[in-house]
Design an enzyme around this catalytic site. Structure first.
Site, PDB file in Angstrom:
ATOM      1  N   GLN A 127      57.405 -43.570  53.289  1.00 43.19           N
ATOM      2  CA  GLN A 127      57.344 -44.372  54.508  1.00 43.19           C
ATOM      3  C   GLN A 127      58.605 -45.175  54.753  1.00 43.19           C
ATOM      4  O   GLN A 127      58.836 -45.655  55.877  1.00 43.19           O
ATOM      5  CB  GLN A 127      56.151 -45.322  54.452  1.00 43.19           C
ATOM      6  CG  GLN A 127      56.293 -46.430  53.401  1.00 43.19           C
ATOM      7  CD  GLN A 127      55.042 -47.264  53.266  1.00 43.19           C
ATOM      8  OE1 GLN A 127      54.017 -46.791  52.779  1.00 43.19           O
ATOM      9  NE2 GLN A 127      55.121 -48.517  53.708  1.00 43.19           N
ATOM     10  N   CYS A 133      52.217 -47.495  56.171  1.00 41.43           N
ATOM     11  CA  CYS A 133      51.384 -46.771  55.213  1.00 41.43           C
ATOM     12  C   CYS A 133      50.120 -46.226  55.872  1.00 41.43           C
ATOM     13  O   CYS A 133      49.645 -45.135  55.533  1.00 41.43           O
ATOM     14  CB  CYS A 133      51.019 -47.676  54.048  1.00 41.43           C
ATOM     15  SG  CYS A 133      50.200 -49.215  54.543  1.00 41.43           S
ATOM     16  N   HIS A 273      47.383 -52.279  52.107  1.00 40.09           N
ATOM     17  CA  HIS A 273      48.047 -50.991  51.918  1.00 40.09           C
ATOM     18  C   HIS A 273      47.018 -49.881  52.071  1.00 40.09           C
ATOM     19  O   HIS A 273      45.904 -49.976  51.542  1.00 40.09           O
ATOM     20  CB  HIS A 273      48.683 -50.936  50.524  1.00 40.09           C
ATOM     21  CG  HIS A 273      49.555 -49.742  50.299  1.00 40.09           C
ATOM     22  ND1 HIS A 273      50.539 -49.355  51.169  1.00 40.09           N
ATOM     23  CD2 HIS A 273      49.581 -48.834  49.275  1.00 40.09           C
ATOM     24  CE1 HIS A 273      51.150 -48.280  50.698  1.00 40.09           C
ATOM     25  NE2 HIS A 273      50.586 -47.935  49.560  1.00 40.09           N
TER      26      HIS A 273
END
Length: 325
Positions: A127, A133, A273
């Site tokens: 990324q 993410c 995340h």
């Protein structure tokens, strides 16, 4: 002490820090490995941070833990710097997620790995310094679900999601959730391929072309918050599953083994995340998830990690989802 020298404070440092010549040799070797470059002032700042991280890693590995840590591409960064560049800028609150996935109640296999079941999982992607993410978790899941349904694995566009999915409470490089990204793809009537809409790691102008749509979503399946057995059911009987969890500083240098932490939370409002569960198993009596990350193949276990299963570790069961194609 023999071989010890004092690093004088630069303008950006607040205190003196003792380093050995060996510390600097390790840093120079790491610089060469990861092709880093700094000016004079930045060099000494990063040397200090690198050495602090290295000593923290060594101390962890000397203890009795279920996972080991190692130097990686992030080792010249503080956790605050890492968090700002690679995690969701604001924790995502998944409390509104309502489950519509109905479990079969098993029985389930003791282990499963979708990487070994067929050509369903694309290579680990990176990324970059963008809190995107959520887009990689989304594409990884949709790539797999589509490949399972059609027999054809095609890398899909994260950049389209970064540029175009804002109306579904996503924020480009500042964060989002896979469940919301699946909703965007469903109502947008398609997602382009990575080749046709390549990743740039910065937010740009939406350039979606409907005629080039290559993957579609008919329905979004949300697994009830905290229902980790629902995740097991989905992975065992359907496909890989997107989920979000909370990353804390002991995860930044994860290397191998089953990650477990006492530093993170298991609530819906702390996840920062998003990743992809591609399977599960057990190691030395500890059940785990097999998870695809988006920090490149040099991080962790060739870009993957294992995380303890069955305890909602770091809130991993807070908001999991997958699409129906």
């Amino acid at each position: 002490m023999k071989g010890v020298w004092l690093l004088l404070c630069s303008a950006s440092l607040t205190s003196a820090f003792y380093l050995t010549k060996t510390d600097e040799l390790h840093f120079k070797s790491w610089i060469a490995q990861y092709n880093k470059a700094y000016n004079f002032k930045e060099y000494y700042k990063r040397l200090q941070i690198f050495t602090e991280n290295k000593r923290r890693i060594e101390k962890h590995n000397e203890g009795n833990h279920s996972f080991t840590m190692a130097l990686n591409q992030f080792s010249d960064m503080t956790f605050n710097e890492f968090r700002k560049s690679f995690l969701l800028s604001e924790p995502q609150n998944c409390s509104a997620t309502k489950g519509n996935h109905f479990s079969s109640n098993g029985p389930y296999p003791d282990s499963i790995d979708w990487r070994k079941k067929g050509n369903y999982i694309t290579p680990v992607k990176n990324q970059g310094a963008c809190g995107s993410c959520w887009t990689f978790s989304t594409t990884g899941c949709l790539e797999a679900v589509t490949a399972i349904a059609t027999g054809k694995l095609v890398p899909l566009s994260e950049q389209q999601l970064v540029d175009c999915a804002q109306d579904f409470n996503n924020h480009g490089c500042n964060g989002g959730l896979p469940s919301q990204a699946f909703e965007y793809i469903m109502y947008n009537k398609g997602l382009m391929t990575e080749e046709d809409y390549p990743y740039t790691s910065v937010e740009g102008i939406c350039s979606y072309k409907p005629t080039l749509a290559a993957a579609f979503v008919k329905e979004v399946r949300n697994i009830t918050a905290y229902d980790e057995m629902g995740m097991v059911d989905a992975v065992a009987t359907h496909n890989p599953v997107s989920f979000a969890f909370e990353v804390t500083n002991d995860f930044m240098h994860y290397h191998e083994g089953v990650y477990t932490s006492t530093k993170c939370h298991n609530t819906t409002d702390k996840v920062n995340h998003a990743v992809l569960a591609v399977g599960y198993g057990q190691e030395n009596g500890t059940p785990y998830w097999i998870v695809k990350n988006s920090w490149g193949p040099t991080w962790g276990i060739n870009g993957y990690f294992l995380i303890e299963r069955g305890k909602n570790m770091c809130g991993l069961a807070a908001c999991s989802s997958f699409p129906v194609v």
